[in-house]
Design an enzyme around this catalytic site. Structure first.
Site, PDB file in Angstrom:
ATOM      1  N   ASN A   1      -6.893  25.749   3.589  1.00 48.56           N
ATOM      2  CA  ASN A   1      -6.568  24.656   2.673  1.00 48.56           C
ATOM      3  C   ASN A   1      -7.024  25.076   1.277  1.00 48.56           C
ATOM      4  O   ASN A   1      -8.207  25.025   0.975  1.00 48.56           O
ATOM      5  CB  ASN A   1      -7.302  23.390   3.141  1.00 48.56           C
TER       6      ASN A   1
ATOM      7  N   LYS B   1      -6.475  23.667  -1.470  1.00 49.92           N
ATOM      8  CA  LYS B   1      -6.709  22.502  -2.354  1.00 49.92           C
ATOM      9  C   LYS B   1      -6.036  22.757  -3.716  1.00 49.92           C
ATOM     10  O   LYS B   1      -4.968  23.364  -3.757  1.00 49.92           O
ATOM     11  CB  LYS B   1      -8.206  22.236  -2.469  1.00 49.92           C
TER      12      LYS B   1
ATOM     13  N   HIS C   1      -6.552  13.937   4.396  1.00 48.24           N
ATOM     14  CA  HIS C   1      -7.784  14.655   4.065  1.00 48.24           C
ATOM     15  C   HIS C   1      -8.741  13.694   3.355  1.00 48.24           C
ATOM     16  O   HIS C   1      -8.302  12.815   2.614  1.00 48.24           O
ATOM     17  CB  HIS C   1      -7.452  15.854   3.164  1.00 48.24           C
TER      18      HIS C   1
ATOM     19  N   GLU D   1     -10.504  13.993   0.856  1.00 47.24           N
ATOM     20  CA  GLU D   1     -10.375  13.954  -0.611  1.00 47.24           C
ATOM     21  C   GLU D   1      -9.212  13.061  -1.029  1.00 47.24           C
ATOM     22  O   GLU D   1      -9.268  12.402  -2.071  1.00 47.24           O
ATOM     23  CB  GLU D   1     -10.220  15.387  -1.154  1.00 47.24           C
TER      24      GLU D   1
ATOM     25  N   GLU E   1     -13.227  16.705  10.297  1.00 45.62           N
ATOM     26  CA  GLU E   1     -13.943  17.206   9.129  1.00 45.62           C
ATOM     27  C   GLU E   1     -14.985  16.169   8.702  1.00 45.62           C
ATOM     28  O   GLU E   1     -14.636  15.189   8.024  1.00 45.62           O
ATOM     29  CB  GLU E   1     -12.975  17.424   7.965  1.00 45.62           C
TER      30      GLU E   1
ATOM     31  N   GLY F   1     -17.300  21.384   1.628  1.00 44.55           N
ATOM     32  CA  GLY F   1     -17.689  21.997   0.361  1.00 44.55           C
ATOM     33  C   GLY F   1     -19.170  21.959   0.067  1.00 44.55           C
ATOM     34  O   GLY F   1     -19.589  22.224  -1.070  1.00 44.55           O
TER      35      GLY F   1
ATOM     36  N   SER G   1     -17.120  23.485   5.551  1.00 45.15           N
ATOM     37  CA  SER G   1     -18.026  24.631   5.369  1.00 45.15           C
ATOM     38  C   SER G   1     -17.945  25.644   6.504  1.00 45.15           C
ATOM     39  O   SER G   1     -18.965  26.246   6.872  1.00 45.15           O
ATOM     40  CB  SER G   1     -19.470  24.154   5.147  1.00 45.15           C
TER      41      SER G   1
END
Ligand code: PGA
Length: 270
Positions: free
Chosen positions: A31, A33, A118, A120, A187, A193, A232
């Protein structure tokens, strides 16, 4: 989940599911991003140069670049079985939605998959479970495989409600019935991250409960649904995490931007 056992072999993970053996080939999904310019295409060249031929691969490889690079990644990767995917789509297949991209358009640009829900997007764009479900249905209609993301926040984990939260997200974000393949990505929001990852036992427990939920909901299709771990996932923890029961691959952010890191994770999947 006592009726499921996994043993690592030189090839895929073979699972004894209620008395029958089935294999889910691991999927490593990058991904990117909002990262990547034309020069990033050289990372695809490096992957092509280093990965074994498709028939010899221990894991499928998917790269989800920003939409601006999707058709170029797809064209470069297709002859070498490197799949390309979108990072989001609109729930409609077309129309007056300035700035949006439909699942049909992703498919037309060469995508095989699309990441949906996701964390985000759930936080930055206030995406709800219901919207994610509508997008997933639209993706399936367009012939894409949705990768539906779920995961708890740190506060939810600390309050002991991680599994309840994830089940609620699954119930709300997935179509009520399925006739075709989907992928789930677990996730934990606090692992994305941050360099932090859950303990292997926690990953096993969550993936086991997701598997159970999928089996109850979708039967044999639920048994065969890949459940990716994301958050991560790096070269130095990939071997342990990818060996966990019911972990069928990874959704990889930062470590997918450099072919070298992704290849190291691929090597750990053997
Ligand atoms: P990360 O991102 O690997 O950089 O933590 C994973 C993701 O958000 O999909």
């Amino acid at each position: 989940m006592p009726w499921i056992s996994v043993r690592r072999t030189s090839h895929w993970m073979h699972k004894q599911v209620r008395g029958r053996t089935m294999s889910i080939k691991p999927l490593l999904a990058g991904n990117w991003k909002m990262n990547g310019m034309a020069e990033s295409l050289s990372e695809i060249d490096l992957l092509i140069a280093s990965l074994p031929a498709e028939a010899d691969r221990v894991a499928d490889i998917l790269i989800c670049p920003p939409a601006t690079l999707l058709d170029r990644v797809a064209q470069k990767g297709a002859p070498h079985a490197i799949m390309a995917g979108g990072q989001n789509c609109h729930m409609a297949q077309g129309g007056a939605h300035t700035g949006d991209i439909s699942a049909l358009m992703l498919k037309d640009a060469g995508a095989s998959h699309v990441i949906l829900g996701h964390s985000e997007r759930r936080s930055d764009h206030h995406e709800t479970d219901g919207l994610v479900r509508a997008k997933a249905e639209s993706a399936i209609t367009a012939g894409l495989i949705p990768i539906v993301c779920v995961g708890e926040t740190l506060a939810e984990r600390q309050n002991g409600v991680a599994q309840t939260v994830v089940e609620h997200q699954l119930e709300g974000s997935l179509p009520p019935t399925l006739t075709t393949a989907i992928v789930i990505a677990y996730e934990p929001v606090w692992a994305i991250g941050t360099g932090k990852v859950p303990g292997l036992d926690d990953i096993a427990e969550m993936h086991g409960s997701i598997r159970e939920w999928l089996q109850n909901k979708y039967g044999s299709l639920g048994e065969a649904t890949p459940i990716l771990y994301g958050g991560s996932l790096k070269p130095d923890n990939a071997r342990d995490i990818l060996a966990v029961e019911n972990v069928d691959g990874g959704l990889i952010g930062g470590a997918s931007l450099k072919a070298q890191d992704l290849l190291a994770i691929y090597a750990a999947a053997q």
